[in-house]
Design an enzyme around this catalytic site. Sequence first.
Site, PDB file in Angstrom:
ATOM      1  N   GLU A  55       3.565 -12.120  -8.291  1.00 22.02           N
ATOM      2  CA  GLU A  55       4.225 -12.651  -9.497  1.00 22.02           C
ATOM      3  C   GLU A  55       5.672 -13.074  -9.212  1.00 22.02           C
ATOM      4  O   GLU A  55       6.350 -12.469  -8.377  1.00 22.02           O
ATOM      5  CB  GLU A  55       4.277 -11.559 -10.577  1.00 22.02           C
ATOM      6  CG  GLU A  55       2.907 -11.075 -10.988  1.00 22.02           C
ATOM      7  CD  GLU A  55       2.916  -9.780 -11.790  1.00 22.02           C
ATOM      8  OE1 GLU A  55       1.948  -9.545 -12.527  1.00 22.02           O
ATOM      9  OE2 GLU A  55       3.884  -8.998 -11.688  1.00 22.02           O
ATOM     10  N   ARG A 111      14.280   0.535 -12.492  1.00 21.97           N
ATOM     11  CA  ARG A 111      14.395  -0.186 -13.780  1.00 21.97           C
ATOM     12  C   ARG A 111      13.185   0.085 -14.675  1.00 21.97           C
ATOM     13  O   ARG A 111      13.307   0.216 -15.895  1.00 21.97           O
ATOM     14  CB  ARG A 111      14.664  -1.678 -13.575  1.00 21.97           C
ATOM     15  CG  ARG A 111      13.468  -2.586 -13.214  1.00 21.97           C
ATOM     16  CD  ARG A 111      12.681  -3.006 -14.459  1.00 21.97           C
ATOM     17  NE  ARG A 111      11.927  -4.207 -14.310  1.00 21.97           N
ATOM     18  CZ  ARG A 111      10.594  -4.294 -14.334  1.00 21.97           C
ATOM     19  NH1 ARG A 111       9.841  -3.205 -14.434  1.00 21.97           N
ATOM     20  NH2 ARG A 111      10.009  -5.462 -14.261  1.00 21.97           N
ATOM     21  N   ALA A 138       3.868   6.089  -6.484  1.00 24.89           N
ATOM     22  CA  ALA A 138       5.246   5.719  -6.129  1.00 24.89           C
ATOM     23  C   ALA A 138       6.203   5.740  -7.318  1.00 24.89           C
ATOM     24  O   ALA A 138       7.376   6.094  -7.180  1.00 24.89           O
ATOM     25  CB  ALA A 138       5.246   4.337  -5.478  1.00 24.89           C
ATOM     26  N   ASP A 160      -3.423  13.673 -11.259  1.00 23.72           N
ATOM     27  CA  ASP A 160      -3.789  12.527 -10.424  1.00 23.72           C
ATOM     28  C   ASP A 160      -5.149  12.838  -9.812  1.00 23.72           C
ATOM     29  O   ASP A 160      -5.450  14.004  -9.511  1.00 23.72           O
ATOM     30  CB  ASP A 160      -2.736  12.315  -9.320  1.00 23.72           C
ATOM     31  CG  ASP A 160      -2.816  10.935  -8.685  1.00 23.72           C
ATOM     32  OD1 ASP A 160      -1.866  10.158  -8.818  1.00 23.72           O
ATOM     33  OD2 ASP A 160      -3.856  10.619  -8.047  1.00 23.72           O
ATOM     34  N   THR A 200      -1.206   4.925 -13.706  1.00 25.89           N
ATOM     35  CA  THR A 200      -2.270   4.823 -12.703  1.00 25.89           C
ATOM     36  C   THR A 200      -2.381   3.366 -12.242  1.00 25.89           C
ATOM     37  O   THR A 200      -1.906   2.458 -12.915  1.00 25.89           O
ATOM     38  CB  THR A 200      -3.627   5.284 -13.272  1.00 25.89           C
ATOM     39  OG1 THR A 200      -4.014   4.403 -14.332  1.00 25.89           O
ATOM     40  CG2 THR A 200      -3.542   6.702 -13.799  1.00 25.89           C
ATOM     41  N   ASP A 226      -1.072  -3.426 -16.543  1.00 25.86           N
ATOM     42  CA  ASP A 226      -0.081  -4.497 -16.595  1.00 25.86           C
ATOM     43  C   ASP A 226      -0.636  -5.828 -16.084  1.00 25.86           C
ATOM     44  O   ASP A 226       0.094  -6.646 -15.547  1.00 25.86           O
ATOM     45  CB  ASP A 226       1.191  -4.104 -15.822  1.00 25.86           C
ATOM     46  CG  ASP A 226       0.890  -3.751 -14.364  1.00 25.86           C
ATOM     47  OD1 ASP A 226      -0.298  -3.773 -13.980  1.00 25.86           O
ATOM     48  OD2 ASP A 226       1.835  -3.486 -13.608  1.00 25.86           O
ATOM     49  N   SER A 291       4.142  -1.127 -22.107  1.00 25.04           N
ATOM     50  CA  SER A 291       5.139  -1.801 -21.263  1.00 25.04           C
ATOM     51  C   SER A 291       4.494  -2.404 -20.018  1.00 25.04           C
ATOM     52  O   SER A 291       3.852  -1.700 -19.238  1.00 25.04           O
ATOM     53  CB  SER A 291       6.208  -0.774 -20.872  1.00 25.04           C
ATOM     54  OG  SER A 291       7.087  -1.315 -19.930  1.00 25.04           O
ATOM     55  N   VAL A 292       4.682  -3.711 -19.844  1.00 25.59           N
ATOM     56  CA  VAL A 292       4.111  -4.372 -18.653  1.00 25.59           C
ATOM     57  C   VAL A 292       5.189  -4.754 -17.644  1.00 25.59           C
ATOM     58  O   VAL A 292       4.881  -5.164 -16.524  1.00 25.59           O
ATOM     59  CB  VAL A 292       3.306  -5.644 -19.046  1.00 25.59           C
ATOM     60  CG1 VAL A 292       2.062  -5.272 -19.826  1.00 25.59           C
ATOM     61  CG2 VAL A 292       4.158  -6.639 -19.836  1.00 25.59           C
TER      62      VAL A 292
HETATM   63  N1  LIG Z   1       5.047  -1.757 -16.403  1.00 27.80           N
HETATM   64  C1  LIG Z   1       5.828  -1.965 -15.359  1.00 27.80           C
HETATM   65  O1  LIG Z   1       6.944  -2.468 -15.508  1.00 27.80           O
HETATM   66  C2  LIG Z   1       5.368  -1.534 -14.006  1.00 27.80           C
HETATM   67  C3  LIG Z   1       6.271  -1.508 -12.928  1.00 27.80           C
HETATM   68  C4  LIG Z   1       5.826  -1.023 -11.704  1.00 27.80           C
HETATM   69  C5  LIG Z   1       4.504  -0.629 -11.557  1.00 27.80           C
HETATM   70  N2  LIG Z   1       3.644  -0.734 -12.616  1.00 27.80           N
HETATM   71  C6  LIG Z   1       2.239  -0.312 -12.505  1.00 27.80           C
HETATM   72  O2  LIG Z   1       2.233   1.097 -12.522  1.00 27.80           O
HETATM   73  C7  LIG Z   1       1.070   1.566 -11.808  1.00 27.80           C
HETATM   74  C8  LIG Z   1       1.496   2.657 -10.843  1.00 27.80           C
HETATM   75  O3  LIG Z   1       2.277   2.081  -9.823  1.00 27.80           O
HETATM   76  P1  LIG Z   1       2.583   2.895  -8.486  1.00 27.80           P
HETATM   77  O4  LIG Z   1       3.510   2.053  -7.681  1.00 27.80           O
HETATM   78  O5  LIG Z   1       2.983   4.287  -8.836  1.00 27.80           O
HETATM   79  O6  LIG Z   1       1.112   2.915  -7.839  1.00 27.80           O
HETATM   80  P2  LIG Z   1       0.509   3.922  -6.758  1.00 27.80           P
HETATM   81  O7  LIG Z   1      -0.676   3.238  -6.183  1.00 27.80           O
HETATM   82  O8  LIG Z   1       1.588   4.387  -5.842  1.00 27.80           O
HETATM   83  O9  LIG Z   1       0.054   5.192  -7.631  1.00 27.80           O
HETATM   84  C9  LIG Z   1      -0.974   5.173  -8.552  1.00 27.80           C
HETATM   85  C10 LIG Z   1      -1.539   6.578  -8.655  1.00 27.80           C
HETATM   86  O10 LIG Z   1      -2.510   6.601  -9.701  1.00 27.80           O
HETATM   87  C11 LIG Z   1      -3.547   7.477  -9.294  1.00 27.80           C
HETATM   88  N3  LIG Z   1      -4.735   7.196 -10.100  1.00 27.80           N
HETATM   89  C12 LIG Z   1      -5.542   6.104 -10.071  1.00 27.80           C
HETATM   90  N4  LIG Z   1      -6.510   6.211 -11.007  1.00 27.80           N
HETATM   91  C13 LIG Z   1      -6.293   7.387 -11.649  1.00 27.80           C
HETATM   92  C14 LIG Z   1      -6.938   8.051 -12.725  1.00 27.80           C
HETATM   93  N5  LIG Z   1      -8.007   7.533 -13.328  1.00 27.80           N
HETATM   94  N6  LIG Z   1      -6.441   9.230 -13.145  1.00 27.80           N
HETATM   95  C15 LIG Z   1      -5.343   9.772 -12.557  1.00 27.80           C
HETATM   96  N7  LIG Z   1      -4.705   9.197 -11.522  1.00 27.80           N
HETATM   97  C16 LIG Z   1      -5.166   8.008 -11.081  1.00 27.80           C
HETATM   98  C17 LIG Z   1      -3.702   7.192  -7.807  1.00 27.80           C
HETATM   99  O11 LIG Z   1      -4.370   8.234  -7.120  1.00 27.80           O
HETATM  100  C18 LIG Z   1      -2.240   7.054  -7.390  1.00 27.80           C
HETATM  101  O12 LIG Z   1      -1.696   8.280  -6.946  1.00 27.80           O
HETATM  102  C19 LIG Z   1       0.464   0.332 -11.135  1.00 27.80           C
HETATM  103  O13 LIG Z   1      -0.640  -0.077 -11.878  1.00 27.80           O
HETATM  104  C20 LIG Z   1       1.569  -0.701 -11.205  1.00 27.80           C
HETATM  105  O14 LIG Z   1       1.056  -2.017 -11.259  1.00 27.80           O
HETATM  106  C21 LIG Z   1       4.056  -1.160 -13.839  1.00 27.80           C
END
Ligand SMILES: NC(=O)c1ccc[n+]([C@@H]2O[C@H](COP(=O)([O-])OP(=O)(O)OC[C@H]3O[C@@H](n4cnc5c(N)ncnc54)[C@H](O)[C@@H]3O)[C@@H](O)[C@H]2O)c1
Length: 336
Positions: A55, A111, A138, A160, A200, A226, A291-292
Amino acid sequence: MRLLDIPAIKSMLNSIGLASFYQRLIMQLEDDFRNWNKFYKSPRHAIHYKHGVIELMPCSDDELYSFKYVNGHPRNTEKNKLSVVAMGLLASVESGYPLMITEMTLLTAIRTAAVAALGAKYLAKKNASRLAIIGCGAQSEFQAKAMQAVHSISHIYIYDIDASAMEKFSNNLSADFTHIKCCNSAIEAISNADIIITATADNKNATLFTENSVSSGTHIHAMGGDGPGKTELDVSLLKQSKLIVEFSPQSLVEGEVQQLDASHIHAELWQVIRGEKPARENDEEITIFDSVGFAVEDYSILKLVYEISEELKLGTDVDLIPVIDDPKNLYGLLKI
Ligand SMILES: NC(=O)c1ccc[n+]([C@@H]2O[C@H](COP(=O)([O-])OP(=O)(O)OC[C@H]3O[C@@H](n4cnc5c(N)ncnc54)[C@H](O)[C@@H]3O)[C@@H](O)[C@H]2O)c1
């Protein structure tokens, strides 16, 4: 033009302290949301692949222009790569000259967490103290730390599907929070929570928990869903909650609300912050900030980071924009 790499951002955060940085960023975000109408806004440009999404997120006011490059690849962690990495640019509107390029993987996590805190400041119960986090990847520790800036968080319940992610979360934050409980299910984690964060990463319409598991008065910060076809919450829970989004044209495509339609949106966050639409009205209603991630939020952190980098003299000047005596003689640059 200034380059801020990961060591420079780490140095900035170490000098200021993450908690103080969050305070400044939440103030900057609040100010920018309050001045929502000064921004040139558009939904982000997203290309979806079988692997994930890439994106571009542009935004500007009459002074500064910003954009972020960011991906979302939920299966990356299986290959020891982050799901989300990012880079950002800030430019002067007056000259069009870029001012700064910076790493934004850390800055995106920060952020995103500050936006969650800002939402919870207006939408969670005033005395909220128990936080549940579903998804300990993360983003998760950043989320917990930012929430501390607006609510006195005493207990954290985490879940998790990957037990090692919960262990990592507990180890990273054991000095910051005395009560962190690893749970056996999402339902167990949310059962005592005032605030729930869903973070997740999975490319599907998931249901992490249903409406009857959510206590009245809970605030849900739904950030993991998102993208089109990538959601975390059940439609019936959305329908019985007060739903707040960032920017409707983008949220209706990418947010939980893609499962419904615009009539279910109570407000955009800026309207709540400006007092144009009510925030939480009692201790019984369920609120959801769907929030996306929106480009104004990247603008806010880029502007703040640029200002702090000037204050602390951080970053490296890099030769990416020509500096020449005769601007019509670009060809002459090849001869020097
Ligand atoms: N809204 C925003 O502004 C924004 C910003 C950054 C990231 N995100 C989104 O947030 C999410 C998390 O990002 P991240 O960097 O932490 O990803 P990541 O891959 O580091 O962590 C995701 C975690 O979710 C766990 N998981 C997956 N399915 C699950 C379930 N059904 N139940 C419990 N745990 C589950 C995984 O094991 C993993 O530890 C992603 O989807 C990312 O796109 C959104």
